[in-house]
Enzyme design. Structure first.
Site, PDB file in Angstrom:
ATOM      1  N   GLY A  75     -26.393   1.332   2.925  1.00  0.00           N
ATOM      2  CA  GLY A  75     -25.644   2.114   1.938  1.00  0.00           C
ATOM      3  C   GLY A  75     -25.860   1.538   0.565  1.00  0.00           C
ATOM      4  N   VAL A  76     -26.587   2.279  -0.295  1.00  0.00           N
ATOM      5  CA  VAL A  76     -26.803   1.781  -1.657  1.00  0.00           C
ATOM      6  C   VAL A  76     -26.068   2.687  -2.645  1.00  0.00           C
ATOM      7  CG1 VAL A  76     -28.784   0.228  -1.764  1.00  0.00           C
ATOM      8  CG2 VAL A  76     -29.191   2.629  -1.306  1.00  0.00           C
ATOM      9  N   GLY A  77     -24.732   2.700  -2.493  1.00  0.00           N
ATOM     10  CA  GLY A  77     -23.866   3.488  -3.365  1.00  0.00           C
ATOM     11  C   GLY A  77     -23.427   2.671  -4.567  1.00  0.00           C
TER      12      GLY A  77
ATOM     13  N   VAL B  99     -21.265   0.166  -5.233  1.00  0.00           N
ATOM     14  CA  VAL B  99     -21.243  -1.299  -5.211  1.00  0.00           C
ATOM     15  C   VAL B  99     -22.647  -1.839  -4.940  1.00  0.00           C
ATOM     16  CG1 VAL B  99     -20.351  -3.345  -4.021  1.00  0.00           C
ATOM     17  CG2 VAL B  99     -18.828  -1.419  -4.478  1.00  0.00           C
ATOM     18  N   ALA B 100     -23.291  -1.310  -3.900  1.00  0.00           N
ATOM     19  CA  ALA B 100     -24.563  -1.893  -3.469  1.00  0.00           C
ATOM     20  C   ALA B 100     -25.680  -1.686  -4.481  1.00  0.00           C
ATOM     21  CB  ALA B 100     -24.964  -1.333  -2.108  1.00  0.00           C
ATOM     22  N   TYR B 101     -25.590  -0.641  -5.274  1.00  0.00           N
ATOM     23  CA  TYR B 101     -26.599  -0.457  -6.318  1.00  0.00           C
ATOM     24  C   TYR B 101     -26.589  -1.680  -7.255  1.00  0.00           C
ATOM     25  CZ  TYR B 101     -28.614   1.065 -10.721  1.00  0.00           C
ATOM     26  OH  TYR B 101     -29.352   1.120 -11.866  1.00  0.00           O
TER      27      TYR B 101
ATOM     28  N   LYS C 140       0.861  -1.177   0.000  1.00  0.00           N
ATOM     29  CA  LYS C 140       0.000   0.000   0.000  1.00  0.00           C
ATOM     30  C   LYS C 140       0.898   1.227   0.000  1.00  0.00           C
ATOM     31  CE  LYS C 140      -4.492   0.860   0.487  1.00  0.00           C
ATOM     32  NZ  LYS C 140      -5.644   0.100  -0.012  1.00  0.00           N
TER      33      LYS C 140
HETATM   34  P1  NAD Z   1     -19.929   4.584  -2.253  1.00  0.00           P
HETATM   35  O1  NAD Z   1     -19.419   5.801  -1.575  1.00  0.00           O
HETATM   36  O2  NAD Z   1     -20.316   4.669  -3.678  1.00  0.00           O
HETATM   37  O3  NAD Z   1     -21.199   4.019  -1.465  1.00  0.00           O
HETATM   38  C1  NAD Z   1     -21.347   4.102  -0.077  1.00  0.00           C
HETATM   39  C2  NAD Z   1     -22.797   4.473   0.200  1.00  0.00           C
HETATM   40  O4  NAD Z   1     -22.996   4.467   1.605  1.00  0.00           O
HETATM   41  C3  NAD Z   1     -23.162   5.875  -0.299  1.00  0.00           C
HETATM   42  O5  NAD Z   1     -24.372   5.813  -1.019  1.00  0.00           O
HETATM   43  C4  NAD Z   1     -23.294   6.676   0.996  1.00  0.00           C
HETATM   44  O6  NAD Z   1     -24.233   7.712   0.879  1.00  0.00           O
HETATM   45  C5  NAD Z   1     -23.764   5.597   1.950  1.00  0.00           C
HETATM   46  N1  NAD Z   1     -23.538   5.894   3.364  1.00  0.00           N
HETATM   47  C6  NAD Z   1     -22.532   6.578   3.947  1.00  0.00           C
HETATM   48  N2  NAD Z   1     -22.698   6.632   5.278  1.00  0.00           N
HETATM   49  C7  NAD Z   1     -23.832   5.948   5.544  1.00  0.00           C
HETATM   50  C8  NAD Z   1     -24.533   5.645   6.737  1.00  0.00           C
HETATM   51  N3  NAD Z   1     -24.116   6.086   7.923  1.00  0.00           N
HETATM   52  N4  NAD Z   1     -25.667   4.908   6.651  1.00  0.00           N
HETATM   53  C9  NAD Z   1     -26.112   4.487   5.450  1.00  0.00           C
HETATM   54  N5  NAD Z   1     -25.491   4.760   4.282  1.00  0.00           N
HETATM   55  C10 NAD Z   1     -24.369   5.476   4.339  1.00  0.00           C
HETATM   56  O7  NAD Z   1     -18.823   3.468  -2.014  1.00  0.00           O
HETATM   57  P2  NAD Z   1     -18.685   2.060  -2.746  1.00  0.00           P
HETATM   58  O8  NAD Z   1     -17.632   2.161  -3.780  1.00  0.00           O
HETATM   59  O9  NAD Z   1     -20.026   1.529  -3.104  1.00  0.00           O
HETATM   60  O10 NAD Z   1     -18.063   1.199  -1.569  1.00  0.00           O
HETATM   61  C11 NAD Z   1     -18.850   0.745  -0.485  1.00  0.00           C
HETATM   62  C12 NAD Z   1     -17.959  -0.002   0.507  1.00  0.00           C
HETATM   63  O11 NAD Z   1     -17.351  -1.113  -0.125  1.00  0.00           O
HETATM   64  C13 NAD Z   1     -16.822   0.850   1.078  1.00  0.00           C
HETATM   65  O12 NAD Z   1     -16.591   0.460   2.411  1.00  0.00           O
HETATM   66  C14 NAD Z   1     -15.642   0.437   0.214  1.00  0.00           C
HETATM   67  O13 NAD Z   1     -14.414   0.606   0.897  1.00  0.00           O
HETATM   68  C15 NAD Z   1     -15.930  -1.024  -0.005  1.00  0.00           C
HETATM   69  N6  NAD Z   1     -15.315  -1.575  -1.227  1.00  0.00           N
HETATM   70  C16 NAD Z   1     -15.594  -1.034  -2.440  1.00  0.00           C
HETATM   71  C17 NAD Z   1     -15.018  -1.583  -3.587  1.00  0.00           C
HETATM   72  C18 NAD Z   1     -15.327  -1.029  -4.956  1.00  0.00           C
HETATM   73  O14 NAD Z   1     -15.019  -1.703  -5.950  1.00  0.00           O
HETATM   74  N7  NAD Z   1     -15.939   0.144  -5.072  1.00  0.00           N
HETATM   75  C19 NAD Z   1     -14.134  -2.677  -3.482  1.00  0.00           C
HETATM   76  C20 NAD Z   1     -13.879  -3.218  -2.218  1.00  0.00           C
HETATM   77  C21 NAD Z   1     -14.482  -2.651  -1.100  1.00  0.00           C
END
Ligand code: NAD
Length: 357
Positions: free
Chosen positions: A179-181, A183-185, A79
């Protein structure tokens, strides 16, 4: 002091990078290269002190070693951190100076995007070194990692369902998603298609509305998500959410989601285990992002990457079996598997996990 820290985390090599002209101050930590080159992102963050940056980079580098090893990859862990404010302190010169440092390591460390860095930053690094992933498509990038990570998380949830319910079938299962950002979407799309019922929350109303509209999800409040009766709880927002305040509220049989570092402390993983809740280790469940980006090292092929991400299902099956055999929580079994792979490779040059089960 520094050697004590390196000893504690088992770090192989630390590289301090300073470039006066661009203002670069960075630290690269190569944790372990037994299984292959150390792949891990570059985080840019306004650390309050050098010690804070150092502690963060070695901790994150060790995490990458475990993640790659437990995911079955032939990669080590590393890292990098750049000390600075990503909103104010970025420049082409800074990332190019950093790229020159990465290049001096001749592939022992391969970088990628992380918190505070973007594809454009990786492109600047790429001007100085080939040892970078997550660059623009014209340089052979794997593109947006979120849908692929989501596919891996979906496989992780199926594996956990198989362990608890005896079948990976998710039809009729109630899944709560925190959290439906990004990844979760996508995860919600896979879950919906598999017949699961979705209950979602987010701090951004627009994200909630999108999930309700597109997946017929039920929306609940941000605190309510812990208390809703469900089969599977999928944390996909921030870390540390499995803690003293939330554990007693959970009604789920399974916790499996995308978020990094879900356990506030390891003892919270033990407590979940004691309560009969299967916690699927986060760093294996979300390893699709790493598996995807690592495919770039062979000339990116989407199909091959997805096939490898699908193996998260089997990988977790192995971890759950190991956990059962040793009567330990699955997150401890994942660490055990990672360490075993590394130690076995040192002795036999064999990447497999034969003899472990
Ligand atoms: P993102 O920022 O797009 O989505 C996170 C979502 O969580 C957002 O919609 C945000 O508004 C919501 N959120 C924040 N605080 C909250 C709370 N207190 N309660 C409810 N919702 C809340 O991020 P992402 O890229 O979707 O990543 C999500 C998680 O997965 C992170 O922890 C990230 O480190 C992990 N992750 C992501 C990837 C990737 O490929 N993007 C890979 C490995 C791990």
């Amino acid at each position: 002091m520094t050697f004590t820290l390196l000893d504690h985390y088992g770090v192989e090599q630390l590289v301090y990078c300073q470039d006066k002209q661009s203002g670069l101050k960075a630290i690269i930590a190569i944790h372990d290269t037994t299984l292959g080159p150390a792949l891990g992102g570059t985080r840019m963050y306004p650390y309050a002190s050098e010690d804070e940056a150092l502690e963060d980079v070695v901790r994150l580098a060790r995490g990458m070693t475990y993640k790659a090893a437990a995911a079955g990859l032939q990669l080590g862990g590393g890292k990098a951190v750049i000390i600075g404010d990503p909103k104010k302190d970025k420049s082409e010169a800074l990332f190019r100076a950093f790229g020159k440092y990465v290049n001096t390591l001749q592939g022992r460390y391969i970088t990628a995007e992380d918190v505070g860095t973007t594809v454009m930053d990786m492109d600047y690094i790429h001007q100085e070194t080939p040892y970078v992933t997550g660059v623009s498509p014209e340089f052979g990038s794997s593109g947006n990692p979120s849908p692929v990570t989501a596919f891996g998380v979906f496989q992780g949830i199926r594996a956990a369902a198989n362990e608890v319910y005896g079948s990976p079938d998710l039809s009729g299962k109630v899944v709560t998603v925190q959290g439906v950002g990004s990844v979760a979407y996508h995860l919600c799309g896979f879950l919906k298609e598999a017949g699961a019922e979705l209950i979602v929350t987010d701090v951004v109303q627009e994200h909630v509305d999108r999930a309700v509209r597109e997946y017929n999800a039920t929306a609940v409040g941000v605190n309510e998500i812990y208390t809703v009766p469900c089969d599977i709880f999928a944390p996909c927002a921030m870390g540390g959410i499995l803690n003293d305040d939330t554990l007693s509220l959970l009604k789920a049989r399974i916790v499996a989601g995308a978020a990094n570092n879900q356990l506030r402390e390891e003892r919270h993983g033990d407590l979940l285990h004691e309560r009969g809740i299967l916690y699927a280790p986060d760093y294996v469940v979300n390893s699709g992002g790493l598996i995807n980006v690592s495919d770039e090292l062979q000339g990116y092929q989407r199909e091959r990457a997805l096939n490898n991400v699908a193996k998260i299902y089997d990988q977790l099956g192995t971890i759950f079996e190991l956990a059962r055999q040793h009567s330990i929580p699955a997150f401890r079994a994942a660490d055990m598997l990672a360490i075993h792979r590394i130690e076995q490779y040192k002795k036999t040059n064999d990447y497999s996990i034969e003899g472990m089960l």
